[in-house]
Design a protein around this motif. Structure first.
Motif, PDB file in Angstrom:
ATOM      1  N   VAL A  11       0.831  -1.204   0.000  1.00  8.79           N
ATOM      2  CA  VAL A  11       0.000   0.000   0.000  1.00  8.79           C
ATOM      3  C   VAL A  11       0.867   1.257   0.000  1.00  8.79           C
ATOM      4  CG1 VAL A  11      -1.666   1.313   1.363  1.00  8.79           C
ATOM      5  CG2 VAL A  11      -1.944  -1.144   1.102  1.00  8.79           C
ATOM      6  N   ILE A  12       1.939   1.259   0.805  1.00  5.31           N
ATOM      7  CA  ILE A  12       2.808   2.446   0.885  1.00  5.31           C
ATOM      8  C   ILE A  12       3.496   2.700  -0.451  1.00  5.31           C
ATOM      9  CG2 ILE A  12       4.878   3.371   1.970  1.00  5.31           C
ATOM     10  CD1 ILE A  12       4.070   1.970   4.537  1.00  5.31           C
ATOM     11  N   VAL A  13       4.028   1.642  -1.079  1.00  5.11           N
ATOM     12  CA  VAL A  13       4.718   1.809  -2.366  1.00  5.11           C
ATOM     13  C   VAL A  13       3.744   2.285  -3.436  1.00  5.11           C
ATOM     14  CG1 VAL A  13       5.912   0.569  -4.200  1.00  5.11           C
ATOM     15  CG2 VAL A  13       6.540   0.162  -1.819  1.00  5.11           C
ATOM     16  N   ALA A  14       2.533   1.708  -3.477  1.00  5.62           N
ATOM     17  CA  ALA A  14       1.549   2.128  -4.478  1.00  5.62           C
ATOM     18  C   ALA A  14       1.161   3.590  -4.278  1.00  5.62           C
ATOM     19  CB  ALA A  14       0.313   1.231  -4.393  1.00  5.62           C
ATOM     20  N   ALA A  15       0.948   3.997  -3.011  1.00  2.40           N
ATOM     21  CA  ALA A  15       0.599   5.391  -2.747  1.00  2.40           C
ATOM     22  C   ALA A  15       1.754   6.327  -3.099  1.00  2.40           C
ATOM     23  CB  ALA A  15       0.206   5.551  -1.274  1.00  2.40           C
ATOM     24  N   ALA A  16       2.998   5.909  -2.803  1.00  2.54           N
ATOM     25  CA  ALA A  16       4.150   6.757  -3.110  1.00  2.54           C
ATOM     26  C   ALA A  16       4.311   6.941  -4.617  1.00  2.54           C
ATOM     27  CB  ALA A  16       5.416   6.144  -2.509  1.00  2.54           C
ATOM     28  N   VAL A  17       4.177   5.858  -5.367  1.00  2.00           N
ATOM     29  CA  VAL A  17       4.289   5.968  -6.827  1.00  2.00           C
ATOM     30  C   VAL A  17       3.197   6.880  -7.378  1.00  2.00           C
ATOM     31  CG1 VAL A  17       4.114   4.663  -8.981  1.00  2.00           C
ATOM     32  CG2 VAL A  17       5.444   3.747  -7.067  1.00  2.00           C
ATOM     33  N   LEU A  18       1.977   6.716  -6.863  1.00  2.00           N
ATOM     34  CA  LEU A  18       0.870   7.545  -7.332  1.00  2.00           C
ATOM     35  C   LEU A  18       1.118   9.021  -7.029  1.00  2.00           C
ATOM     36  CD1 LEU A  18      -1.925   7.247  -8.680  1.00  2.00           C
ATOM     37  CD2 LEU A  18      -2.916   7.208  -6.384  1.00  2.00           C
ATOM     38  N   LEU A  19       1.617   9.306  -5.836  1.00  6.46           N
ATOM     39  CA  LEU A  19       1.898  10.697  -5.476  1.00  6.46           C
ATOM     40  C   LEU A  19       3.033  11.277  -6.305  1.00  6.46           C
ATOM     41  CD1 LEU A  19       1.572  10.601  -1.579  1.00  6.46           C
ATOM     42  CD2 LEU A  19      -0.020  11.605  -3.217  1.00  6.46           C
ATOM     43  N   LEU A  20       4.085  10.484  -6.539  1.00  4.60           N
ATOM     44  CA  LEU A  20       5.203  10.983  -7.334  1.00  4.60           C
ATOM     45  C   LEU A  20       4.793  11.279  -8.770  1.00  4.60           C
ATOM     46  CD1 LEU A  20       8.125   8.688  -6.082  1.00  4.60           C
ATOM     47  CD2 LEU A  20       7.783  11.132  -5.597  1.00  4.60           C
ATOM     48  N   VAL A  21       3.845  10.512  -9.275  1.00  6.25           N
ATOM     49  CA  VAL A  21       3.411  10.722 -10.662  1.00  6.25           C
ATOM     50  C   VAL A  21       2.439  11.895 -10.767  1.00  6.25           C
ATOM     51  CG1 VAL A  21       2.161   9.679 -12.596  1.00  6.25           C
ATOM     52  CG2 VAL A  21       3.846   8.337 -11.331  1.00  6.25           C
ATOM     53  N   LEU A  22       1.474  11.979  -9.821  1.00  3.34           N
ATOM     54  CA  LEU A  22       0.392  12.945  -9.952  1.00  3.34           C
ATOM     55  C   LEU A  22       0.610  14.230  -9.169  1.00  3.34           C
ATOM     56  CD1 LEU A  22      -2.752  10.622  -9.761  1.00  3.34           C
ATOM     57  CD2 LEU A  22      -1.664  11.570 -11.793  1.00  3.34           C
ATOM     58  N   LEU A  23       1.346  14.169  -8.060  1.00  6.93           N
ATOM     59  CA  LEU A  23       1.412  15.336  -7.180  1.00  6.93           C
ATOM     60  C   LEU A  23       2.072  16.558  -7.823  1.00  6.93           C
ATOM     61  CD1 LEU A  23       0.504  16.137  -4.392  1.00  6.93           C
ATOM     62  CD2 LEU A  23       2.755  15.470  -3.509  1.00  6.93           C
ATOM     63  N   PRO A  24       3.245  16.444  -8.493  1.00  7.59           N
ATOM     64  CA  PRO A  24       3.854  17.662  -9.069  1.00  7.59           C
ATOM     65  C   PRO A  24       2.958  18.394 -10.060  1.00  7.59           C
ATOM     66  CG  PRO A  24       5.468  15.891  -8.963  1.00  7.59           C
ATOM     67  CD  PRO A  24       4.158  15.277  -8.639  1.00  7.59           C
ATOM     68  N   PRO A  25       2.372  17.715 -11.064  1.00  2.94           N
ATOM     69  CA  PRO A  25       1.495  18.486 -11.963  1.00  2.94           C
ATOM     70  C   PRO A  25       0.246  19.010 -11.277  1.00  2.94           C
ATOM     71  CG  PRO A  25       1.408  16.132 -12.480  1.00  2.94           C
ATOM     72  CD  PRO A  25       2.528  16.321 -11.530  1.00  2.94           C
ATOM     73  N   ILE A  26      -0.269  18.283 -10.277  1.00  4.94           N
ATOM     74  CA  ILE A  26      -1.462  18.771  -9.572  1.00  4.94           C
ATOM     75  C   ILE A  26      -1.136  20.047  -8.804  1.00  4.94           C
ATOM     76  CG2 ILE A  26      -3.025  18.259  -7.671  1.00  4.94           C
ATOM     77  CD1 ILE A  26      -3.126  15.396  -8.617  1.00  4.94           C
ATOM     78  N   ILE A  27       0.024  20.078  -8.149  1.00  3.60           N
ATOM     79  CA  ILE A  27       0.421  21.289  -7.411  1.00  3.60           C
ATOM     80  C   ILE A  27       0.578  22.465  -8.362  1.00  3.60           C
ATOM     81  CG2 ILE A  27       2.282  22.319  -6.068  1.00  3.60           C
ATOM     82  CD1 ILE A  27       2.699  19.649  -4.726  1.00  3.60           C
ATOM     83  N   ASP A  28       1.199  22.222  -9.523  1.00  3.14           N
ATOM     84  CA  ASP A  28       1.344  23.304 -10.510  1.00  3.14           C
ATOM     85  C   ASP A  28      -0.013  23.817 -10.966  1.00  3.14           C
ATOM     86  OD1 ASP A  28       4.062  23.045 -10.296  1.00  3.14           O
ATOM     87  OD2 ASP A  28       4.262  21.726 -12.048  1.00  3.14           O
ATOM     88  N   GLN A  29      -0.948  22.903 -11.220  1.00  2.99           N
ATOM     89  CA  GLN A  29      -2.261  23.332 -11.682  1.00  2.99           C
ATOM     90  C   GLN A  29      -3.043  24.048 -10.589  1.00  2.99           C
ATOM     91  OE1 GLN A  29      -4.591  20.479 -13.820  1.00  2.99           O
ATOM     92  NE2 GLN A  29      -2.984  20.087 -15.338  1.00  2.99           N
ATOM     93  N   ILE A  30      -2.888  23.629  -9.333  1.00  2.19           N
ATOM     94  CA  ILE A  30      -3.552  24.338  -8.241  1.00  2.19           C
ATOM     95  C   ILE A  30      -3.019  25.758  -8.127  1.00  2.19           C
ATOM     96  CG2 ILE A  30      -3.800  24.426  -5.727  1.00  2.19           C
ATOM     97  CD1 ILE A  30      -3.945  21.403  -5.713  1.00  2.19           C
TER      98      ILE A  30
END
Length: 457
Positions: A87-106
């Motif tokens: 669960v931790i690895v899946a969440a980390a991969v998801l955050l690394l992929v989606l978090l940077p562009p989401i922060i930029d768009q916010i």
């Protein structure tokens, strides 16, 4: 003789009034307990959020732990570590992929809010001029004042986002601690669940052991089924909506897709909120894009609700919209966002438990295909009697594949006890009372021994 009958009647009335008196005070005690629990929930929000989050995480990776233990004979401690790391690895991969562009768009969306307000104001003024609704211009002035206030509000949001770095950092640290504690709680819940279940079964006692297994199965099936089903449907809805927004050319399509998936966990309210927000963002491009943004939201929601949700939500108990909205309101008041997410499956579990006990105690079928609060597929045996466990779980235990073995065993024992007149309700080690004959005489000693053997069997 008459005095004896009068005395018996007086004793019966006294017992009747005593029963009513105790029942009234029992209801008052339940009300006091509910008020105390609600008060405690308001003062222990962080602890409740930690337990709820840990329980949800444990439900998510518990199938991994159980599968490793049963199929590959992996020790439960090691299996729990593997499940938690997954669960931790899946969440980390998801955050690394989606978090940077989401922060930029916010950040881009916050900085562009004043411009959005101006563009929408211009579109509305052009619309009013085109229709010539108010020649004196009073409506246009009122709308201009409203949009001026909205523009100031958007500017304040941007300033708050820029100046609230310290408070945001403090909140981030608190959230990190809460997430870490929730992971620890989920680890111990997933690891020691068989022990917890065994201890609760001992507390319930042999007379209520089967009821306990059925009720825990109802709660587990409702909670796990709802959460897993919502995770799948929310992911599908978010991906479809994000893809549609991107094809339309709506700004911040990735952020809108993520919001669609996240808010899909809040039934009825979440999809409409995202649709309205997508419409506002789409208006910054053109009125047509704003209109088709709503179309994309509706199509994505209907696709998952009609094609995907019926397949993945079979283990969840259906709820009427009235119950859903009531549960969301109560959950939001008690636990915020997490309370709203957990309110619906908890209400479904409570509903299933009520159906089980009602049908078991009364013998009346509560579930029906045309019901309101208790709408569902009714299950009956060969004689037309209701099957409480099946109605509570919403599944045919005898014919459905994939039902846990312990549920099937508990259901079979419950049916056997019901067919035998519930001999388990007698005191342990004592045979059932020997029935009297038709003439009113007691049966012989041999008949009593046979009845005792049948009760023990």
């Amino acid at each position: 003789m008459l005095s004896q009958d009068a005395s018996l009647g007086a004793n019966a009335r006294a017992r009747k009034y005593h029963t009513r008196f105790m029942r009234v005070w029992g209801y008052i005690g339940i009300g006091i307990i509910v008020i105390a629990v609600c008060w405690s929930l308001g003062h222990f929000g962080d602890a409740i959020n930690m337990l709820v989050t840990g329980g949800v995480l444990a439900f998510i990776y518990a199938p991994i732990v159980n599968g490793l233990e049963r199929r590959f004979k992996v020790p439960r401690l090691l299996g729990t570590v593997i499940g938690l790391l997954t669960v931790i690895v899946a969440a980390a991969v998801l955050l690394l992929v989606l978090l940077p562009p989401i922060i930029d768009q916010i950040a881009g969306l916050v900085s562009a809010l004043p411009g959005f307000v101006k563009e929408i104001q211009q579109l509305w003024e052009q619309f009013n001029e085109y229709l010539a609704l108010n020649p004196e211009g009073q409506v246009q002035k009122a709308i201009a004042g409203v949009y001026a206030q909205a523009e100031q509000f958007a500017g304040r949001i941007a300033q708050s986002a820029a100046s609230g770095i310290f408070s945001g950092a403090t909140s981030l640290v608190s959230s990190f601690i809460l997430v870490f504690m929730s992971l620890v709680v989920s680890f111990w819940l997933a690891k020691d669940f068989p022990r917890i279940e065994r201890e609760l079964s001992v507390i319930a006692g042999p007379r209520r052991g089967e009821d306990y297994r059925i009720v825990t199965s109802v709660f587990g099936r409702s909670l796990a089924g709802y959460l897993k089903g919502m995770l799948i449907t929310s992911t599908c809805t978010g991906c479809l909506a994000g893809l549609g927004f991107w094809l339309l050319g709506v700004p911040y399509s990735l952020l809108l897709g993520v919001l669609t998936g996240v808010l899909n966990f809040v039934p009825y309210i979440g999809p409409w909120t995202v649709g309205a927000f997508a419409f506002i963002v789409g208006l910054s491009v053109s009125p047509a894009v704003g209109f088709f943004s709503i179309v994309v939201s509706v199509v994505a929601q209907q696709f998952t609700d009609n094609l995907i949700s019926p397949k993945v939500m079979q283990s969840a108990v259906a709820l009427h919209p009235v119950l859903v909205l009531t549960a969301l309101t109560a959950g939001g008041a008690l636990g915020g966002i997490l309370g709203m997410i957990a309110a619906v499956p908890l209400t479904a579990a409570i509903k299933g438990t009520f159906v089980y006990y009602f049908e078991k105690k009364t013998g009346r079928q509560l579930m029906s295909r045309d019901g309101m609060l208790f709408k569902g597929e009714p299950f009956c045996d060969e004689e037309g009697n209701p099957r409480p466990a099946c109605d509570a779980l919403g599944v045919d235990i005898e014919g459905e594949k994939g039902v846990p073995r312990r549920i099937v065993e508990a259901y079979e024992r419950e049916r056997h006890d019901h067919a035998a007149g519930d001999p388990a309700s007698e005191a342990p080690g004592h045979p059932a009372p020997v029935p009297q004959g038709a003439s009113g005489d007691e049966t012989g000693p041999h008949d009593g021994e046979k009845a005792g053997k049948r009760a023990k069997e």
